[in-house]
Design an enzyme around this catalytic site. Sequence first.
Site, short mmCIF file in Angstrom:
data_model
loop_
_atom_site.label_atom_id
_atom_site.label_comp_id
_atom_site.label_asym_id
_atom_site.label_seq_id
_atom_site.Cartn_x
_atom_site.Cartn_y
_atom_site.Cartn_z
CG ASP A 82 29.50 76.60 11.98
OD1 ASP A 82 29.40 75.79 11.03
OD2 ASP A 82 30.58 77.10 12.33
CD GLU A 177 33.41 75.19 7.28
OE1 GLU A 177 34.16 75.11 6.29
OE2 GLU A 177 32.94 76.28 7.68
#
Length: 411
Positions: A82, A177
């Site tokens: 991400d 994350e």
Amino acid sequence: MTTTVTDRFLRYVVIDTQSNAASSTQPSTEKQKNLGRLLVEELLAIGVSDAHLDEYGYVYGTIPSNTSKSNVPVICFCSHMDTAPDFSGTSVRPQIVSKYRGGDIQLPGGSRQVIRVSEHPVLGDLIGNDIITSDGTTLLGADDKAGIAEIMSAAEVLINNPDIKHGTIRILFTTDEEIGRGVDKVDLKKLGADVGYTMDGETAGTVEDETFSADAAEITIEGVAIHPGFAYGKMENAIKIASSIVDRLPKDMAPETTKGRQGFIHPIAISGIMEKASISFIIRDFTEEGLGSQETLLQNITKEVIARYPGSNYTFTVREQYRNMKVVLDRHPEIVDYACEAIRRAGMTPVRGSIRGGTDGSRLSFMGLPCANIFAGGHAFHSPLEFISSQDMEKAVRTIVELAKLWEERA
């Protein structure tokens, strides 16, 4: 299909994988799986036969041991798919400054978007390199698609060169994350690793064994709402109360006024109406004692402000996010020692550092998988000025390969 680390990186950054803290799903955005599916395809193509995407968007894969030694620890290399919600990650258009000659880099997306040497002195070390940027209207995504590209390229090197002896290597690519949920659903039993390395650092040659300890705090204020025409002596506006709390924060305890080992209190969101308002904070320090002191300070400020509004009340909640991984890594010094030696073998001088932030490795370390953090080569993360050197990514690939060799040699 091209297989250089730069070509991989350029493929990955154009896929929008921005996470969303307001979502309760895992992954928080389905589009993260688009990159996950591509990575599985590429892993299968290079010979990682068990590569797969699970229901939470994680990518797992194994490079089997090719050594006769049976006692080589299983190493995990991990990066996250991400990108941060701080700035747009949609329609990324990467640019390459070939053989960078020095000086400021003007991005095509706007006259104000300039990567200045005065603000990013590391550029002085990158003269002659090929520097990749966005066009200045989005993030680039080097955090952490650079780490992914490096792990993928190193995996191909190890598979194509059976003369390089190594133990079992596990690959893990995570989701979310950037919003603190990167390893919430990781199956450590399935992963089966003994030690880990996140490829999520910045400057080439850096290995980090320390992170912030981190909490999130939420203050909810209930004011007194009344028609403004009849409000004299009665109204207690929750928006103004929330604003007063933020205004009272010490100016020398903010991200923009702290550095090195100084922690901070950082309001990241504020919302409300006259009757009810809320403020979200992240709180950071390298010690739990420092973290506790900052939370006490924040609560005391809130109490002092609320005391001026007798009809109002508040709730103050704190949620643990992650803790300083140094506590765990100090019990396993070889993890960082081997990383430093691998960096030397890859042609650099290792620099040990502390992260003013966190990585998936912070959480994994406390879950039972001790993880250090190794450079991925990017700079100016979470901003449209993000940039990375192709040559630094190649150094990271060599570092991963050398680490795999080291754990086998010293078993």
